[in-house]
Design an enzyme around this catalytic site. Structure first.
Site, mmCIF file in Angstrom:
data_model
loop_
_atom_site.group_PDB
_atom_site.id
_atom_site.type_symbol
_atom_site.label_atom_id
_atom_site.label_comp_id
_atom_site.label_asym_id
_atom_site.label_seq_id
_atom_site.Cartn_x
_atom_site.Cartn_y
_atom_site.Cartn_z
ATOM 1 N N THR A 104 -34.384 -20.250 -20.422
ATOM 2 C CA THR A 104 -33.975 -20.660 -21.772
ATOM 3 C C THR A 104 -33.343 -19.475 -22.501
ATOM 4 O OG1 THR A 104 -35.771 -22.245 -21.833
ATOM 5 C CG2 THR A 104 -34.844 -21.603 -23.963
ATOM 6 N N GLN A 158 -24.570 4.512 -22.351
ATOM 7 C CA GLN A 158 -24.541 5.667 -23.258
ATOM 8 C C GLN A 158 -23.136 5.932 -23.813
ATOM 9 O OE1 GLN A 158 -27.198 6.846 -24.431
ATOM 10 N NE2 GLN A 158 -28.765 6.321 -22.931
ATOM 11 N N ALA A 189 -30.134 -3.636 -20.201
ATOM 12 C CA ALA A 189 -29.114 -3.103 -19.292
ATOM 13 C C ALA A 189 -29.668 -2.962 -17.880
ATOM 14 C CB ALA A 189 -28.609 -1.764 -19.799
ATOM 15 N N CYS A 211 -37.243 6.559 -18.986
ATOM 16 C CA CYS A 211 -37.609 5.671 -17.866
ATOM 17 C C CYS A 211 -38.249 6.426 -16.702
ATOM 18 C CB CYS A 211 -36.389 4.916 -17.353
ATOM 19 S SG CYS A 211 -35.762 3.793 -18.562
ATOM 20 N N HIS A 267 -30.321 -1.811 -27.653
ATOM 21 C CA HIS A 267 -31.264 -0.919 -28.354
ATOM 22 C C HIS A 267 -30.807 0.538 -28.384
ATOM 23 C CE1 HIS A 267 -33.578 1.198 -25.069
ATOM 24 N NE2 HIS A 267 -33.115 0.206 -24.336
ATOM 25 N N SER A 320 -26.339 -2.119 -23.486
ATOM 26 C CA SER A 320 -27.681 -2.369 -24.016
ATOM 27 C C SER A 320 -27.650 -2.278 -25.537
ATOM 28 C CB SER A 320 -28.633 -1.317 -23.449
ATOM 29 O OG SER A 320 -29.934 -1.543 -23.908
ATOM 30 N N ASN A 330 -27.002 9.993 -18.973
ATOM 31 C CA ASN A 330 -28.015 9.892 -20.033
ATOM 32 C C ASN A 330 -28.895 11.135 -20.164
ATOM 33 O OD1 ASN A 330 -28.836 8.889 -17.417
ATOM 34 N ND2 ASN A 330 -30.818 8.460 -18.327
HETATM 35 N N1 PLP Z 1 -28.336 2.922 -18.115
HETATM 36 C C1 PLP Z 1 -28.398 4.051 -18.828
HETATM 37 C C2 PLP Z 1 -27.331 5.088 -18.642
HETATM 38 C C3 PLP Z 1 -29.437 4.256 -19.737
HETATM 39 O O1 PLP Z 1 -29.497 5.392 -20.437
HETATM 40 C C4 PLP Z 1 -30.423 3.250 -19.877
HETATM 41 C C5 PLP Z 1 -31.584 3.458 -20.766
HETATM 42 O O2 PLP Z 1 -32.087 4.549 -20.941
HETATM 43 C C6 PLP Z 1 -30.302 2.084 -19.115
HETATM 44 C C7 PLP Z 1 -29.255 1.952 -18.229
HETATM 45 C C8 PLP Z 1 -31.305 0.977 -19.222
HETATM 46 O O3 PLP Z 1 -31.202 0.308 -20.446
HETATM 47 P P1 PLP Z 1 -32.283 -0.767 -20.875
HETATM 48 O O4 PLP Z 1 -33.381 -0.014 -21.548
HETATM 49 O O5 PLP Z 1 -31.565 -1.694 -21.805
HETATM 50 O O6 PLP Z 1 -32.736 -1.447 -19.642
#
Ligand code: PLP
Length: 378
Positions: free
Chosen positions: A236, A180, A69, A322, A200, A198, A150
């Protein structure tokens, strides 16, 4: 082990893992190769795109597979800014976004000379919609807001925001970070021009993201390369990953309401238990997504609590993974203008359908013990 950090990431579903392993073994060919092996992979990837398009009620040619994402957010925002900068260089976001949005806007201001405005939030994390209305101008080319925050779980009113933007300036593009919200809240993409997802976060693979781009929105690609992804993302194709994303999304969406109702009941229980404890404060508003509960234990160092709980194999975070290596107050909590001590001592508990009431009880007991034996630090 008790895992209470589903907002950071989710374990891979065994069903997805099995499908993915089979795909990796058999469908290794380059999806752009001109012979039948490649063609077969390409067909499967396009079938996945079509399947996802049906799930999201959009067109297949409006979907771009990405590596995550964060990449999708970068492509949505920079791609739009570079494409429409001749119309204006004013862009708007909020003080409450994920770092992949925040830092992209920062880069656009500092490196590319865009004029950025930030919309504030109130003490519950609700966007100040009047500010948004006032800030949209003739030269505003993009507004980006998330759907669900988040860190505290605040839910933004996407339909209302879209109406405000498009009434003030019909040419302004609206991007929504739906990471989220996917598999948790209903998603209607008719209100936005761009949206990101995303895998995961919904029990799928890491390294798998998706960008929705309305057919009448044009982007400048960030990775120039071959014809992949309609020329919008060279490289690719990660075909097996892209193919299994359809199943990942189907599984998440099929059980969305069931999972929501279950997690809501767990969250209600957790909230009522937290409220009984004098030393704890709830930072998430009552109408937040039930998948996230942000609380504070004022005067305790949250990292110390997290490590204490870890010794009981209970895992949760102080903030977004992050930005976990940063020491200052989380920018989301700072934007809410909470009391300094409350903002500095936050813990993020995130739930999923795999969480049990026993997990919550064990967590609360361990937290009570931690607060008794850990020293107040401030
Ligand atoms: N946006 C939000 C609101 C998120 O919580 C996250 C991940 O914590 C992301 C973007 C980024 O996702 P990704 O880990 O797939 O880059």
């Amino acid at each position: 082990m008790i895992y209470l950090d589903y907002t950071a990431t989710t374990p891979l579903s065994s069903e997805i893992r099995k499908t993915y392993e089979k795909l990796l073994e058999k469908y290794f060919a380059n999806s752009d190769s001109a012979y039948s092996l490649g063609y077969e992979v390409s067909q499967m990837q396009e079938a996945s795109r079509e399947h996802i398009a049906k799930l999201l009620d959009v067109r297949p040619d409006e979907l771009i597979f990405t590596s995550c994402a964060s990449e999708a957010n970068n492509l949505a925002i920079k791609g739009t800014c570079f494409q429409y900068q001749n119309r204006g260089k004013h862009i708007i976001t909020t003080a409450f976004e994920h770092s992949s949005i925040n830092n992209t806007f920062k880069q656009l201001a500092e490196v590319f000379g865009f004029d950025v405005d930030y919309i504030g939030v109130d003490q519950e994390g609700h966007l100040k919609l009047d500010e948004l209305k006032d800030k949209i101008r003739e030269d505003t080319i993009l507004v980006s807001t998330m759907y669900v925050n988040n860190e505290v779980g605040t839910v933004n009113p996407i339909k209302e925001i879209s109406k405000i933007i498009h009434e003030a300036n019909p040419k302004t593009k609206y991007h929504v970070d739906c990471v989220q919200a996917l598999g948790k809240l209903p998603i209607d993409l008719s209100y936005c021009d761009l949206a990101t997802f995303s895998a995961h976060k919904i029990f799928g693979l890491k390294g798998s993201g998706l960008l929705y781009k309305k057919h009448n929105t044009t982007l400048v690609p960030l990775i120039c390369g071959g014809q992949q992804e309609m020329g919008l993302r060279g490289g690719t194709s990660n075909a097996a990953t892209n193919i299994v994303l359809a199943k990942t999304m189907r599984l998440a969406l099929e059980k969305r309401q069931e999972h929501y109702d279950y997690v809501k009941s767990l969250n209600d229980y957790l909230r009522s238990e937290v409220k009984k404890r004098e030393g704890l404060v709830i930072n998430s508003p009552d109408d937040a997504s039930p998948f996230i509960l942000n609380i504070s234990a004022p005067h305790y160092k949250p990292e110390v609590i997290v490590h204490d709980l870890e010794s009981h194999e209970i895992y949760l975070s102080t903030r977004s993974a992050c930005t976990s290596k940063k020491t200052e107050i989380s920018h989301s909590l700072a934007a809410m203008h909470l009391d300094d001590e409350v903002a500095r001592s936050a813990l993020r508990i995130s739930l999923a359908h795999l969480t049990t009431k026993d997990d919550i009880d064990t967590f609360l007991k361990a937290l009570d013990e931690a607060l008794q034996h850990l020293k107040k630090q401030r």
